[in-house]
Design an enzyme around this catalytic site. Structure first.
Site, mmCIF file in Angstrom:
data_model
loop_
_atom_site.group_PDB
_atom_site.id
_atom_site.type_symbol
_atom_site.label_atom_id
_atom_site.label_comp_id
_atom_site.label_asym_id
_atom_site.label_seq_id
_atom_site.Cartn_x
_atom_site.Cartn_y
_atom_site.Cartn_z
ATOM 1 N N LYS A 1 -112.484 -3.703 47.632
ATOM 2 C CA LYS A 1 -111.313 -4.514 47.270
ATOM 3 C C LYS A 1 -110.196 -4.340 48.296
ATOM 4 O O LYS A 1 -109.524 -5.301 48.661
ATOM 5 C CB LYS A 1 -110.819 -4.130 45.866
ATOM 6 C CG LYS A 1 -111.775 -4.571 44.758
ATOM 7 C CD LYS A 1 -111.345 -4.047 43.385
ATOM 8 C CE LYS A 1 -112.448 -4.270 42.360
ATOM 9 N NZ LYS A 1 -112.122 -3.733 41.028
ATOM 10 N N GLN B 1 -108.800 0.675 38.076
ATOM 11 C CA GLN B 1 -110.252 0.687 38.246
ATOM 12 C C GLN B 1 -110.912 1.347 37.037
ATOM 13 O O GLN B 1 -110.549 2.451 36.640
ATOM 14 C CB GLN B 1 -110.618 1.418 39.552
ATOM 15 C CG GLN B 1 -112.086 1.358 39.909
ATOM 16 C CD GLN B 1 -112.588 -0.073 40.145
ATOM 17 O OE1 GLN B 1 -111.873 -0.926 40.674
ATOM 18 N NE2 GLN B 1 -113.812 -0.358 39.727
ATOM 19 N N ASP C 1 -106.414 -8.446 36.679
ATOM 20 C CA ASP C 1 -107.752 -8.223 36.119
ATOM 21 C C ASP C 1 -107.925 -9.013 34.818
ATOM 22 O O ASP C 1 -109.048 -9.196 34.341
ATOM 23 C CB ASP C 1 -107.924 -6.723 35.803
ATOM 24 C CG ASP C 1 -108.953 -6.054 36.704
ATOM 25 O OD1 ASP C 1 -109.870 -6.742 37.186
ATOM 26 O OD2 ASP C 1 -108.845 -4.832 36.906
#
Ligand SMILES: Nc1nc2c(c(=O)[nH]1)N[C@@H](CN(C=O)c1ccc(C(=O)N[C@@H](CCC(=O)O)C(=O)O)cc1)CN2
Length: 298
Positions: A54, A98, A121
């Site tokens: 990422k 994460q 997200d």
């Protein structure tokens, strides 16, 4: 024989167009700098790989990416304080925690602390509520479901009126994805850990579009798919492989060898859905940065 859906090259094309858009926005708006902050807790090797991917992709398209890494035993209040600090920082457009987090941390509670405008997200309760509301549109579509819908559209797969089976009901993939596919007109069935083998086989054998996100090797085999089905493999599993330096090899949920001859379209693992997840992080950060630019100019 199925046509392989090449997520690697489709994501590269999209990454180029994101890079191009950011370049143009930077030219028109000096000081425009999309910024993504990733929070990683602990040292899981798989998470470290995804975080690196990422960050690297962010840099490639002109997004300033940074990592805040915390020890696995961080206290929950400390972590929440960090999220709240980032919520207040106007130069940060996207906050990504994460997953998975270590056991002692309350994952839903922590992900829900991200302010909605930076929840790239799409995991906050507010954002997920709008995924589930029939007439509402989420601010951010969660990255893996967004990537899968992009692949289906790219390959011109009709969703409306089709039998769609989603295996898995996680908050990250199966849950939101099944609702998004239903909103697009699919007749969606969700197979999960409490489904019987007979139910699994019955529904999979009738699926025009079959998506597996359970994290189990060989969960889908050729004998339970419909001739001509579109098969999307979201699994990221590891199996021992003595021919590899690492001693293991990545594979999905789908037994590719037996499924590919019956399917019409199929995603490989690696190189299918995974790279789409990463590029959708970039797409969502860009959306957030553009929204903040608009709010400054109005
Ligand atoms: N905060 C989040 N955490 C997690 C998410 C997420 O969307 N948000 N999803 C998964 C993991 N994930 C991203 O974080 C992810 C998984 C796989 C890939 C990928 O590109 N895989 C490659 C192979 C990579 C390799 O060689 O190991 C592929 O499939 O080709 C990207 C991202 C859980 N956590």
């Amino acid at each position: 024989m199925a046509v392989k859906i090449d997520g690697k090259s489709i994501s590269s094309e999209l990454r180029l167009s994101i890079a191009d858009e950011i370049k143009q926005l930077k030219q028109k708006n000096p000081g425009f700098e999309p910024r993504l902050t990733i929070i990683q807790v602990g040292d899981r090797p798989d998470s470290s790989v995804y975080v690196r991917m990422k960050l690297k992709s962010s840099e490639e398209v002109g997004i300033r990416g940074e990592l805040l890494k915390f020890p696995a035993d961080i206290n929950q209040e400390e972590l929440i304080t960090e999220v709240e600090r980032l919520n207040q920082d106007p130069s940060v457009h996207g906050i990504l925690i994460q997953l998975p987090l270590p056991e002692h941390l309350d994952e839903p509670l922590i992900t829900n602390k991200v302010i909605q405008s930076k929840d790239i997200d799409g995991f906050t309760n507010l954002n997920l509520a709008s995924v589930f509301k029939k007439s509402d549109k989420p601010l951010y579509v969660p990255c893996t479901p967004k990537g899968i819908l992009y692949l289906l559209d790219h390959e011109k797969v009709e969703i409306s009126g089709k039998n769609v089976v989603v295996c898995g009901r996680s908050d990250i993939v199966g849950g939101p994805l099944s609702k998004l596919l239903e909103k697009r007109g699919g007749t969606v069935t969700v197979i999960h850990s409490r489904s019987t083998q007979a139910q699994k086989e019955f529904f999979c054998k009738n699926a025009d579009i079959l998506i597996s996100a359970v994290g189990q090797v060989n969960f889908i085999t050729g004998d339970i798919i419909k001739e001509g089905a579109v098969v999307i493999d979201v699994g990221t599993n590891y199996v021992p492989d003595a021919t590899k330096k690492s001693g293991q090899r990545m594979c999905g949920d789908v037994d590719y060898a037996s499924t590919e001859p019956k399917a019409s379209l199929i995603t490989p693992v690696p190189g299918g859905v995974g790279p789409m997840t990463v590029v959708m992080v970039l797409a969502n950060v860009l959306e957030s940065a553009k929204a903040s630019l608009d709010s400054q100019s109005s």
